[in-house]
Motif scaffolding. Structure first.
Motif, mmCIF file in Angstrom:
data_model
loop_
_atom_site.group_PDB
_atom_site.id
_atom_site.type_symbol
_atom_site.label_atom_id
_atom_site.label_comp_id
_atom_site.label_asym_id
_atom_site.label_seq_id
_atom_site.Cartn_x
_atom_site.Cartn_y
_atom_site.Cartn_z
ATOM 1 N N HIS A 23 -10.480 -1.787 -5.502
ATOM 2 C CA HIS A 23 -9.155 -2.031 -4.966
ATOM 3 C C HIS A 23 -8.491 -2.439 -3.144
ATOM 4 N N GLN A 25 -6.391 -4.787 -2.488
ATOM 5 C CA GLN A 25 -4.377 -5.152 -2.734
ATOM 6 C C GLN A 25 -4.063 -4.177 -3.664
ATOM 7 N N MET A 26 -4.771 -2.700 -3.482
ATOM 8 C CA MET A 26 -4.256 -2.060 -4.686
ATOM 9 C C MET A 26 -3.086 -1.064 -3.778
ATOM 10 N N PRO A 27 -2.217 -0.824 -4.824
ATOM 11 C CA PRO A 27 -1.034 0.407 -3.978
ATOM 12 C C PRO A 27 -1.316 1.674 -4.051
ATOM 13 N N GLU A 28 -1.060 1.662 -2.553
ATOM 14 C CA GLU A 28 -1.525 2.948 -1.711
ATOM 15 C C GLU A 28 -0.784 4.264 -2.556
ATOM 16 N N ARG A 29 -0.056 4.111 -3.570
ATOM 17 C CA ARG A 29 1.247 5.440 -3.696
ATOM 18 C C ARG A 29 0.272 5.608 -5.312
ATOM 19 N N PRO A 59 -6.913 4.633 -6.130
ATOM 20 C CA PRO A 59 -7.465 5.672 -5.917
ATOM 21 C C PRO A 59 -6.345 6.169 -5.639
ATOM 22 N N ALA A 60 -5.264 5.615 -5.767
ATOM 23 C CA ALA A 60 -4.699 6.668 -5.766
ATOM 24 C C ALA A 60 -3.769 8.223 -7.311
ATOM 25 N N ASP A 86 5.689 -3.440 -5.638
ATOM 26 C CA ASP A 86 4.777 -2.961 -5.321
ATOM 27 C C ASP A 86 3.335 -2.581 -5.982
ATOM 28 N N THR A 88 2.969 -0.112 -7.790
ATOM 29 C CA THR A 88 3.039 1.406 -8.151
ATOM 30 C C THR A 88 4.294 1.705 -9.606
ATOM 31 N N THR A 267 -5.656 -7.939 -8.697
ATOM 32 C CA THR A 267 -5.752 -7.126 -8.769
ATOM 33 C C THR A 267 -5.779 -5.585 -9.674
#
Length: 324
Positions: A23, A25-29, A59-60, A86, A88, A267
């Motif tokens: 997780h 640097q994984m995109p948050e969206r 996760p997102a 980013d 996503t 990542t």
């Protein structure tokens, strides 16, 4: 570590312990995987298997977005221009978009060597050259003699500028056949045409055509992979059939916009390699007719560059140019 996991790690150029946490640097969206081909196509099948396998490490969430058209160029152009870079929005790309298109389109809406950063190669698919069941030939040599005696032979493809299209051109040029390519927009339409005898030859992925060959509805005269396919073990390779130039395959992988930060790429690469190291994911891909590749960023980038050079020569030899 099982042997497959070890190979996946080595292909990425590092051991799994050296990869960043899943997780980091994984995109948050949610991550959007854009596919340039319709639902049910080969890229769609393998892309959705990967997306499902990735959801545990993203996760997102992961969403597949089909954007068919122009042999995948529409989807690739969208990702090349997407912002912010980013992680996503990713392209689940393949050989026609990332290696063939620069030579087939005079004005392509993206430059594969400039606009994308490699994430990971995912899988590959070999082709079989198939003919209608009533064709009076059971091997390639006999087929060539039969086709040369015809005023013209029609070759079905799954679209202009795709591997099957240039495979047919390679065969025609190498064997001295008078052929015309018939490009279909939908896989089902192409299969209907070859099954009905409306076209006299076609390169289709082994997984797609194997059930029809086993049922006696089609004949397979060669496979394009480096070795015989377990799905069609009785069918010779291109080299065995006397046509080594027909050794080619489709490959699939993830690329991101070129400006994507290196930590995000690292990542994403790690997440893909972890997903492909799963025995369940590997089995699903193999059952669908794909060879798992699991090659990391550096090796995937080098392979794409080599493939662009190879297919540029093939396209020049065919004289093909896509309509603007």
């Amino acid at each position: 570590m099982n042997p497959f996991s070890r190979r996946a790690a080595l292909a990425a150029g590092t051991g799994l312990l050296a990869l960043p946490p899943a997780h980091a640097q994984m995109p948050e969206r949610p991550v959007r995987l854009v596919l340039g081909f319709p639902p049910g196509s080969g890229p769609d099948v393998v892309g959705r298997i990967l997306a499902e396998a990735l959801r545990e490490g993203v996760p997102a969430g992961v969403v597949v977005d089909n954007k068919p058209g122009a042999a995948g160029a529409i989807a690739a152009g969208e990702i090349a221009r997407s912002a912010p870079a980013d992680g996503t929005a990713l392209l689940f790309g393949e050989v026609s978009q990332l290696a063939m298109a620069p030579s087939t389109y005079a004005r392509l809406p993206y430059d594969p060597s400039r606009d994308f950063a490699a994430v990971a190669e995912v899988a590959a698919a070999d082709f079989a050259f198939v003919v209608p069941a009533n064709t009076p030939a059971n091997d390639l040599a006999t087929y060539v003699v039969w086709a040369r005696a015809r005023p013209q032979t029609f070759m079905g493809t799954f679209g202009a500028g795709t591997p099957g299209h240039f495979g047919a051109a390679l065969l025609s040029n190498g064997a001295g056949l008078r052929t015309e390519a018939v490009h279909f927009r939908a896989t089902g339409d192409a299969m209907t045409a070859i099954l009905g005898g409306d076209v006299q030859g076609m390169f289709g992925t082994v997984a797609l055509v194997a059930p029809h060959v086993r049922a006696g509805r089609l004949k397979a005269l060669l496979v394009t992979g480096p070795s015989r396919s377990p799905l069609l073990p009785e069918v010779p390779t291109a080299a065995e059939a006397g046509q080594p130039a027909l050794a080619f395959h489709a490959w699939f992988g993830l690329v991101a916009p070129a400006a994507t930060p290196a930590p995000v790429l690292d990542t994403l690469e790690a997440a893909v390699l972890r997903a492909l190291a799963s025995p369940a994911t590997r089995t699903r891909m193999e059952d669908a007719g794909f060879r798992v590749a699991a090659n990391g960023r550096q090796s995937f980038a080098a392979m794409m560059a080599a493939e662009r050079t190879r297919w540029a020569e093939v396209v020049r030899a065919t004289g093909f140019r896509a309509l603007e």
